[in-house]
Every structure is written in structure tokens, then in C-alpha cells.
Design a protein around this motif. Structure first.
Motif, short mmCIF file in Angstrom:
data_model
loop_
_atom_site.label_atom_id
_atom_site.label_comp_id
_atom_site.label_asym_id
_atom_site.label_seq_id
_atom_site.Cartn_x
_atom_site.Cartn_y
_atom_site.Cartn_z
N MET A 61 0.84 -1.19 0.00
CA MET A 61 0.00 0.00 0.00
C MET A 61 0.88 1.24 0.00
SD MET A 61 -3.06 -0.98 2.62
CE MET A 61 -4.19 0.23 1.99
N PHE A 62 0.29 2.36 -0.42
CA PHE A 62 0.99 3.64 -0.50
C PHE A 62 0.19 4.71 0.21
CE2 PHE A 62 1.78 1.21 -4.31
CZ PHE A 62 3.14 1.32 -4.50
N LYS A 63 0.90 5.68 0.78
CA LYS A 63 0.22 6.88 1.23
C LYS A 63 -0.03 7.70 -0.03
CE LYS A 63 1.41 7.82 5.98
NZ LYS A 63 2.09 8.72 6.90
N ASP A 64 -1.28 8.03 -0.27
CA ASP A 64 -1.65 8.77 -1.47
C ASP A 64 -1.38 10.25 -1.24
OD1 ASP A 64 -2.60 9.18 -4.01
OD2 ASP A 64 -4.70 9.20 -3.41
N ILE A 65 -0.15 10.62 -1.49
CA ILE A 65 0.27 12.01 -1.32
C ILE A 65 0.45 12.60 -2.71
CG2 ILE A 65 2.08 13.53 -0.41
CD1 ILE A 65 2.71 11.26 1.60
N PRO A 66 -0.22 13.69 -3.01
CA PRO A 66 -0.20 14.22 -4.36
C PRO A 66 1.18 14.70 -4.77
CG PRO A 66 -1.46 15.64 -2.89
CD PRO A 66 -1.00 14.47 -2.09
N PRO A 67 1.51 14.67 -6.05
CA PRO A 67 0.72 14.00 -7.08
C PRO A 67 1.09 12.52 -7.18
CG PRO A 67 2.52 15.17 -8.11
CD PRO A 67 2.63 15.42 -6.62
N ARG A 68 0.15 11.70 -7.46
CA ARG A 68 0.36 10.26 -7.62
C ARG A 68 -0.07 9.88 -9.04
NH1 ARG A 68 3.38 6.67 -5.58
NH2 ARG A 68 2.82 7.24 -3.49
N TRP A 69 0.80 9.24 -9.77
CA TRP A 69 0.47 8.78 -11.12
C TRP A 69 -0.49 7.61 -11.04
CZ3 TRP A 69 1.56 11.21 -15.50
CH2 TRP A 69 2.60 12.14 -15.51
N ARG A 70 -1.50 7.63 -11.87
CA ARG A 70 -2.46 6.52 -11.99
C ARG A 70 -2.80 6.34 -13.47
NH1 ARG A 70 -4.94 4.94 -7.25
NH2 ARG A 70 -5.12 3.06 -8.50
N LEU A 71 -3.27 5.16 -13.82
CA LEU A 71 -3.78 4.92 -15.17
C LEU A 71 -5.27 5.20 -15.14
CD1 LEU A 71 -1.97 1.60 -16.15
CD2 LEU A 71 -1.36 3.93 -16.79
N ALA A 72 -5.71 6.12 -15.99
CA ALA A 72 -7.12 6.51 -16.00
C ALA A 72 -8.04 5.32 -16.29
CB ALA A 72 -7.37 7.62 -17.01
N CYS A 73 -7.57 4.39 -17.10
CA CYS A 73 -8.42 3.23 -17.43
C CYS A 73 -8.52 2.23 -16.29
CB CYS A 73 -7.90 2.53 -18.69
SG CYS A 73 -6.34 1.65 -18.48
N GLN A 74 -7.65 2.33 -15.27
CA GLN A 74 -7.66 1.40 -14.15
C GLN A 74 -8.10 2.06 -12.84
OE1 GLN A 74 -6.62 -2.05 -14.45
NE2 GLN A 74 -7.03 -1.40 -16.54
N TYR A 75 -8.07 3.37 -12.79
CA TYR A 75 -8.35 4.11 -11.56
C TYR A 75 -9.84 4.06 -11.22
CZ TYR A 75 -8.38 7.97 -8.21
OH TYR A 75 -8.54 8.75 -7.10
N ILE A 76 -10.14 3.68 -10.00
CA ILE A 76 -11.53 3.66 -9.53
C ILE A 76 -11.74 4.88 -8.65
CG2 ILE A 76 -13.23 2.40 -8.16
CD1 ILE A 76 -11.72 -0.17 -8.96
#
Length: 84
Positions: free
Chosen positions: A59-74
Motif C-alpha cells: 500500500m501507498f500513502k496517497d500524497i499528491p501528485p500520484r500517477w495513476r492509469l485513468a483506465c484502471q483508476y476507480i
């Protein structure tokens, strides 16, 4: 992205090409713990957006900015800023 007619040069929509990578900036004050999916981990290590050591963390602390894939991001029920 499709919902808002945002066009990107995405090829797969399956988390394999990395073309839909976006930065997600949570609009909250305290970081939240998140899990990044297997396909996102592989793609981000390949693209240099995530270190090998980071990719092995559960797991990660979601500290901005965090890269994500738009097609996978919920998207959850919290306000976010998406940076292209």
C-alpha cells in the motif's frame, strides 16, 4: 475519461500501454492509504514513474501528485483533481 469526452491517445484501455497516465491530486488534508493494481505497478516501473522498491510495497500513502492509469483508476466518493 470517456464519460467527460476527454480524448487521449489511448490504445488498449486495459492498463498495458500507459498512454492514459494522469496525476491524481486528492483535495483532502490528510493522506489516505491506497492500493495500486498489478498492471499499474508494472507500467509505472517500466515508465520510471514508480521505483522498484515502491512497486513492492502493498500500500501507498496517497500524497499528491500520484500517477495513476485513468483506465484502471476507480474513483471513490472524495473530491480529486486530475492533472493531464
Amino acid at each position: 475519461m470517456e464519460r467527460y469526452n476527454l480524448r487521449r491517445n489511448c490504445v488498449c484501455g486495459e492498463g498495458k500501454c500507459g498512454a492514459c497516465a494522469v496525476k491524481i491530486v486528492p483535495m483532502r488534508r490528510t493522506p489516505k492509504w491506497i492500493t495500486i493494481g498489478y498492471l499499474e505497478r508494472i507500467q509505472f516501473v517500466r515508465d520510471g514513474k514508480l521505483s522498484k522498491a515502491e512497486s513492492e510495497q502493498p500500500m501507498f500513502k496517497d500524497i499528491p501528485p500520484r500517477w495513476r492509469l485513468a483506465c484502471q483508476y476507480i474513483v471513490s466518493d472524495e473530491p480529486i483533481l486530475v492533472v493531464f
